[in-house]
Design an enzyme around this catalytic site. Sequence first.
Site, PDB file in Angstrom:
ATOM      1  N   GLU A  46       0.873  -1.167   0.000  1.00  0.00           N
ATOM      2  CA  GLU A  46       0.000   0.000   0.000  1.00  0.00           C
ATOM      3  C   GLU A  46       0.910   1.216   0.000  1.00  0.00           C
ATOM      4  O   GLU A  46       1.493   1.581   1.028  1.00  0.00           O
ATOM      5  CB  GLU A  46      -0.915   0.029   1.219  1.00  0.00           C
ATOM      6  CG  GLU A  46      -1.846   1.239   1.203  1.00  0.00           C
ATOM      7  CD  GLU A  46      -2.485   1.534   2.540  1.00  0.00           C
ATOM      8  OE1 GLU A  46      -2.829   2.712   2.770  1.00  0.00           O
ATOM      9  OE2 GLU A  46      -2.633   0.605   3.356  1.00  0.00           O
ATOM     10  N   ARG A  50       1.091  10.391   0.459  1.00  0.00           N
ATOM     11  CA  ARG A  50       1.397  11.391   1.487  1.00  0.00           C
ATOM     12  C   ARG A  50       2.559  12.290   1.088  1.00  0.00           C
ATOM     13  O   ARG A  50       2.965  13.160   1.870  1.00  0.00           O
ATOM     14  CB  ARG A  50       1.708  10.696   2.818  1.00  0.00           C
ATOM     15  CG  ARG A  50       0.531   9.898   3.361  1.00  0.00           C
ATOM     16  CD  ARG A  50       0.834   9.302   4.706  1.00  0.00           C
ATOM     17  NE  ARG A  50      -0.268   8.468   5.178  1.00  0.00           N
ATOM     18  CZ  ARG A  50      -0.284   7.841   6.344  1.00  0.00           C
ATOM     19  NH1 ARG A  50       0.737   7.965   7.182  1.00  0.00           N
ATOM     20  NH2 ARG A  50      -1.329   7.091   6.698  1.00  0.00           N
ATOM     21  N   LYS A 134     -11.202  -1.132   5.347  1.00  0.00           N
ATOM     22  CA  LYS A 134     -10.034  -0.885   6.182  1.00  0.00           C
ATOM     23  C   LYS A 134     -10.508  -0.555   7.601  1.00  0.00           C
ATOM     24  O   LYS A 134     -11.399   0.276   7.779  1.00  0.00           O
ATOM     25  CB  LYS A 134      -9.243   0.279   5.596  1.00  0.00           C
ATOM     26  CG  LYS A 134      -8.060   0.759   6.417  1.00  0.00           C
ATOM     27  CD  LYS A 134      -7.360   1.898   5.670  1.00  0.00           C
ATOM     28  CE  LYS A 134      -6.183   2.443   6.448  1.00  0.00           C
ATOM     29  NZ  LYS A 134      -5.442   3.474   5.672  1.00  0.00           N
TER      30      LYS A 134
END
Length: 229
Positions: A46, A50, A134
């Site tokens: 993943e 960011r 999630k």
Amino acid sequence: MITCFPTEILERLRTAQVVAGFSVEKVEFAVPVAEALLAGGIDVIELTLRTDAGIEAVKAISAEVPEMLVGVGTILTPEQAAEAKAAGADFGVSPGLNPRVVNEANAIGLPFAPGISTPTELEAAIELGCRFVKFFPAEAAGGIQYLKSMGAPYKHLGIEYFPLGGLNAENMVQYLSEPNVAAIGGSWIVQESLVAENNWAAIASRAAEVRSLLEGSSSVQREVLANPA
């Protein structure tokens, strides 16, 4: 609906058990990190959006490390979902539940797992067609005991969870022992300091340690099943 993960991707996640989560400050770090993880036995990632390098890093890994199943995390807007899909992402993940993002992922065919931490959020995700979500932030929200309690009323719906947040080598097996946990996110594997040092061998070693722990846990579980008390 496309928001439900295709069977082949869910199977990859179930087999992988641990998904390496990380971000990169520079695009040139992306492929070496992915190759190091593969060398250590982890073939699902993943990569979070960011940093400014995020989308280009996804493109690089998708093009140069085809063996890797590439998930993109921290997708916060519909535009980012579209960019991730165009960059070659196999699936997307977000820390929270934004219906606009889920609907865009559905429209463009990007398997997507929104973040949830309460029954209300889970019901909203179910309403949008999601059956794989999630669980974030896992440990801060209450850990595996909270997940068991929260998920109990929805068990008959076949919901599967992807816990992230506060997980590590010490508690990952506890999460993975739950039948409704398909895989967990491992953000501890790729340390920023090792990336900055170009220490790809150390990242490969950390990935291999995780695989060894998983294999050891599986052996113990098989022994218990074969020789119940």
